[in-house]
Design a protein around this motif. Structure first.
Motif, PDB file in Angstrom:
ATOM      1  N   PHE A  43      -8.756  -8.945  -1.756  1.00 24.80           N
ATOM      2  CA  PHE A  43      -7.551  -8.354  -1.204  1.00 24.80           C
ATOM      3  C   PHE A  43      -7.601  -7.094  -1.637  1.00 24.80           C
ATOM      4  N   ALA A  44      -6.919  -5.876  -0.982  1.00 25.69           N
ATOM      5  CA  ALA A  44      -6.886  -4.660  -1.158  1.00 25.69           C
ATOM      6  C   ALA A  44      -5.300  -4.235  -1.125  1.00 25.69           C
ATOM      7  N   PHE A  45      -4.669  -3.449  -1.666  1.00 25.94           N
ATOM      8  CA  PHE A  45      -3.389  -2.710  -1.657  1.00 25.94           C
ATOM      9  C   PHE A  45      -3.414  -1.105  -1.415  1.00 25.94           C
ATOM     10  N   THR A  46      -2.225  -1.235  -0.721  1.00 29.82           N
ATOM     11  CA  THR A  46      -2.051   0.427  -0.521  1.00 29.82           C
ATOM     12  C   THR A  46      -0.639   0.635  -1.426  1.00 29.82           C
ATOM     13  N   LEU A  47      -0.855   1.385  -2.658  1.00 33.99           N
ATOM     14  CA  LEU A  47       0.240   1.717  -3.432  1.00 33.99           C
ATOM     15  C   LEU A  47       0.979   3.060  -3.258  1.00 33.99           C
ATOM     16  N   GLN A  48       2.177   3.126  -3.179  1.00 35.54           N
ATOM     17  CA  GLN A  48       2.955   4.405  -2.849  1.00 35.54           C
ATOM     18  C   GLN A  48       3.706   4.834  -4.072  1.00 35.54           C
ATOM     19  N   PHE A  49       3.179   6.160  -4.566  1.00 32.40           N
ATOM     20  CA  PHE A  49       3.776   6.654  -5.694  1.00 32.40           C
ATOM     21  C   PHE A  49       4.652   8.052  -5.363  1.00 32.40           C
ATOM     22  N   GLU A  50       5.689   7.636  -5.050  1.00 33.39           N
ATOM     23  CA  GLU A  50       6.934   8.833  -4.353  1.00 33.39           C
ATOM     24  C   GLU A  50       6.842  10.093  -5.572  1.00 33.39           C
ATOM     25  N   ALA A  51       6.988   9.707  -6.768  1.00 33.93           N
ATOM     26  CA  ALA A  51       6.993  10.518  -7.648  1.00 33.93           C
ATOM     27  C   ALA A  51       5.888  11.499  -7.721  1.00 33.93           C
ATOM     28  N   GLN A  52       4.650  10.998  -7.470  1.00 32.89           N
ATOM     29  CA  GLN A  52       3.659  12.091  -7.470  1.00 32.89           C
ATOM     30  C   GLN A  52       3.205  12.207  -5.875  1.00 32.89           C
ATOM     31  N   ALA A  53       3.894  11.871  -5.205  1.00 33.22           N
ATOM     32  CA  ALA A  53       3.719  12.017  -3.326  1.00 33.22           C
ATOM     33  C   ALA A  53       2.171  11.737  -3.112  1.00 33.22           C
ATOM     34  N   LYS A  54       1.774  10.584  -3.531  1.00 34.55           N
ATOM     35  CA  LYS A  54       0.553  10.011  -3.294  1.00 34.55           C
ATOM     36  C   LYS A  54       0.412   8.574  -2.931  1.00 34.55           C
ATOM     37  N   GLU A  55      -0.780   8.345  -2.192  1.00 34.62           N
ATOM     38  CA  GLU A  55      -1.145   6.833  -2.151  1.00 34.62           C
ATOM     39  C   GLU A  55      -2.432   6.546  -3.043  1.00 34.62           C
ATOM     40  N   VAL A  56      -2.441   5.182  -3.239  1.00 37.38           N
ATOM     41  CA  VAL A  56      -3.642   4.767  -4.138  1.00 37.38           C
ATOM     42  C   VAL A  56      -4.204   3.599  -3.445  1.00 37.38           C
ATOM     43  N   TYR A  57      -5.189   3.526  -2.934  1.00 36.87           N
ATOM     44  CA  TYR A  57      -5.931   2.287  -2.329  1.00 36.87           C
ATOM     45  C   TYR A  57      -6.764   1.454  -3.278  1.00 36.87           C
ATOM     46  N   GLN A  58      -6.255   0.163  -3.581  1.00 37.59           N
ATOM     47  CA  GLN A  58      -6.824  -0.716  -4.525  1.00 37.59           C
ATOM     48  C   GLN A  58      -7.697  -1.771  -4.143  1.00 37.59           C
ATOM     49  N   ARG A  59      -8.712  -1.712  -4.259  1.00 41.15           N
ATOM     50  CA  ARG A  59      -9.796  -2.789  -3.709  1.00 41.15           C
ATOM     51  C   ARG A  59     -10.324  -3.799  -4.654  1.00 41.15           C
ATOM     52  N   TYR A  60     -10.790  -4.724  -4.112  1.00 38.49           N
ATOM     53  CA  TYR A  60     -11.332  -5.739  -4.898  1.00 38.49           C
ATOM     54  C   TYR A  60     -10.428  -6.763  -5.826  1.00 38.49           C
ATOM     55  N   GLN A  61      -9.371  -6.793  -5.400  1.00 38.85           N
ATOM     56  CA  GLN A  61      -8.352  -7.782  -6.030  1.00 38.85           C
ATOM     57  C   GLN A  61      -8.784  -9.285  -5.793  1.00 38.85           C
ATOM     58  N   SER A  62      -8.509 -10.192  -6.556  1.00 39.83           N
ATOM     59  CA  SER A  62      -8.666 -11.641  -6.222  1.00 39.83           C
ATOM     60  C   SER A  62      -7.856 -12.517  -7.199  1.00 39.83           C
ATOM     61  N   TYR A  63      -7.621 -13.723  -6.765  1.00 39.98           N
ATOM     62  CA  TYR A  63      -6.425 -14.343  -7.270  1.00 39.98           C
ATOM     63  C   TYR A  63      -6.818 -15.831  -7.295  1.00 39.98           C
ATOM     64  N   THR A  64      -6.148 -16.557  -8.204  1.00 41.08           N
ATOM     65  CA  THR A  64      -6.740 -18.098  -8.244  1.00 41.08           C
ATOM     66  C   THR A  64      -5.833 -18.904  -7.187  1.00 41.08           C
TER      67      THR A  64
END
Length: 537
Positions: free
Chosen positions: A149-170
């Motif tokens: 799973f991959a997430f797109t995270l929005q950090f408004e205070a820093q005005a940037k996006e972070v793309y977080q890959r290789y997440q997995s869950y049980t």
């Protein structure tokens, strides 16, 4: 002002804190989990018939031969035999109707409060888990545990996006907790890997970490139609240009089913201007990149960017897939392209049409006629091609070449325009169904192909609308209770999504998942039965 929804809006939310530990619609692991899940599947199967192929009902009776009439009568009769009654749609020159104004898009919504409410209370986590796991419990498969799973995270205070890959869950509950905690503006689904994606850096041999399986996916975006649609452009859509998506789904769905034998195909609205297809059959999930490229190449017909010339170059005689596609697309070309889009209304656009025709003398005659009749509709201009060809405007006209050119024109203006790279790679990620589009606030709902013509992208549920609906449901329940009605019993056992306009979409998804799990289970049962019989003496 941001919409506020109390976490105690109804009796269902009295257990909201407990849901953080075990969510209401998640499979609860216990000794009887497999049996309970099987019972749930059995009870649902009666209403979970396989989602059928795209509705073949035509919007308007258009005989395919009529689109290429008089260009080459003999060739037309042989190429496109039809038992439908002949109807002449090009005998008159009706002007295209006035285009309706574009419906306003819902207000953009990435409000953290609304997103948290949605992912806590409305998202169908249980069915998403079962869909990706192909089984009600994780003990039978690693399909979910090793899924990326991959997430797109929005950090408004820093005005940037972070793309977080290789997440997995049980399981579904752990995925839900992370989404509620992080509130990604979107999350995507990737392949099933050889090991848990979170543990990839712990492997001594990094080459051992590789994708093993993923659904075969297709992505269609209306921005790729900007050179032929006239009602909207860029990220804007309306019900007129959405018909291009309807055409694409019809053509691809029937090809995937009839030409490749796939059965479990999930179509999902992208939330703004497109649609995604997830081919979920086991044989599709296990295909390597070479096979995926081969299928993508088979289905790719439109090539070249918006500024390129001729986009359709085909061998003759046409492949059966293309002949069938022309039959499907014929009524749409008449009503949704010629009449609704009026694609050759301007001289510049009409010149592009002439560039696709093979005879200079005929082109000169057509240009002269159209210059003398400003405002002539595209429907009339299309009919002019055959009328002038029949009148002898060109003495050396190759009627067969003209017929083929007209077929290519129809395909250029109706055939699906694929983002082909999405389909070629096993490790490509794609946005999950039921996420909220950050720009429109619309939920990425499944598209019921049995009711394809009725799907309206501008009226799908929005995160704001769902919050309002659940408040209204709670108010009605409270009023019933005050009036002496057993209001506390009304909706007591319902999930929150069942109380809103999201219900038919989740129901459709649930039935799709049940049918998929049933087919995944049956081959194993059949194999065990055959092995047992072989041991008898």
């Amino acid at each position: 002002m941001p919409h506020s929804v109390s976490p105690k809006a109804d009796s269902h939310n009295d257990t909201n804190n407990a849901a953080e530990a075990i969510m209401a619609d998640a499979p609860i692991p216990n000794d009887n989990s497999q049996q309970n899940a099987d019972n749930d599947v059995a009870m649902t199967e009666a209403n979970a018939a396989d989602v059928p192929a795209t509705d073949g009902e035509e919007k308007k009776e258009v005989k395919l031969e009529d689109l290429f009439a008089d260009a080459a009568d003999a060739e037309s009769d042989e190429e496109f035999p039809s038992s439908r009654p002949v109807k002449d749609y090009f005998s008159s020159s009706p002007e295209a109707p006035d285009l309706p104004s574009e419906a306003p898009a819902p207000a953009a919504s990435s409000n953290p409060e609304l997103l948290r409410i949605f992912y806590q209370r409305f998202f169908p986590w249980r069915y998403l888990f079962q869909w990706l796991n192909h089984s009600p419990v994780t003990t039978n498969t690693n399909d979910f545990v090793h899924r990326e799973f991959a997430f797109t995270l929005q950090f408004e205070a820093q005005a940037k996006e972070v793309y977080q890959r290789y997440q997995s869950y049980t399981g579904a509950d752990t995925l839900r907790k992370d989404v509620v905690r992080l509130l990604p503006t979107r999350f995507e689904i990737g392949p099933v890997y050889s090991t848990n994606p979170r543990e990839r850096k712990m492997l001594r041999n990094t080459s051992a970490f590789k994708p093993l399986a993923k659904e075969l996916c297709f992505d269609i975006d209306l921005t790729d139609y900007d050179d032929i649609r006239t009602c909207c452009d860029k990220a804007n859509i309306c019900n007129l240009c959405w018909q291009f998506m309807t055409m694409a789904i019809k053509v691809l769905d029937v090809a995937l089913r009839e030409d490749f034998g796939f059965k479990h195909i999930l179509w999902v609205y992208s939330g703004r201007r497109g649609a995604h297809a997830w081919v979920c059959d086991k044989k599709a999930r296990s295909m390597d990149d070479q096979k995926r490229r081969a299928i993508a190449g088979y289905l790719e017909v439109i090539r070249g960017g918006a500024q390129s010339g001729k986009k359709v170059n085909l061998w003759r005689p046409l492949h059966p897939h293309l002949s069938r596609s022309l039959e499907i697309l014929a009524p749409h070309f008449q009503t949704d392209v010629l009449e609704a889009q009026d694609p050759w209304s301007s001289s510049e656009r009409a010149e592009h049409l002439l560039s696709l025709l093979p005879n200079k003398a005929l082109n000169d005659s057509l240009r002269k006629k159209w210059d003398s009749s400003p405002g002539r509709s595209s429907t009339s201009k299309w009919a002019d091609i055959d009328s002038l060809a029949k009148s002898g405007a060109s003495k050396n006209l190759d009627t067969k070449a003209l017929l083929e050119a007209k077929q290519d024109v129809v395909l250029e203006y109706t055939y699906p325009r694929l983002d082909i790279e999405v389909s070629k790679k096993l490790n490509h990620l794609l946005k999950s169904p039921f996420v909220v589009h950050p720009g429109t606030g619309r939920v990425c709902v499944p598209i019921d192909t049995r009711k394809l013509e009725d799907f309206d992208p501008l009226s799908v549920p929005t995160v704001q609308g769902l919050a309002d609906e659940i408040d209204s449901f709670s108010n009605i329940k409270n009023e019933d209770h005050e009036g002496g009605v057993a209001g506390e019993e009304k909706g007591k056992n319902l999930q929150d999504w069942e109380k809103t306009s999201l219900k038919p979409y989740v129901d459709y998804f649930r039935n799709f998942v049940v049918a998929l799990m049933r087919d995944e289970k049956e081959p194993k049962v059949k194999r065990e039965r055959e092995e047992g019989e072989s041991m008898e003496f």
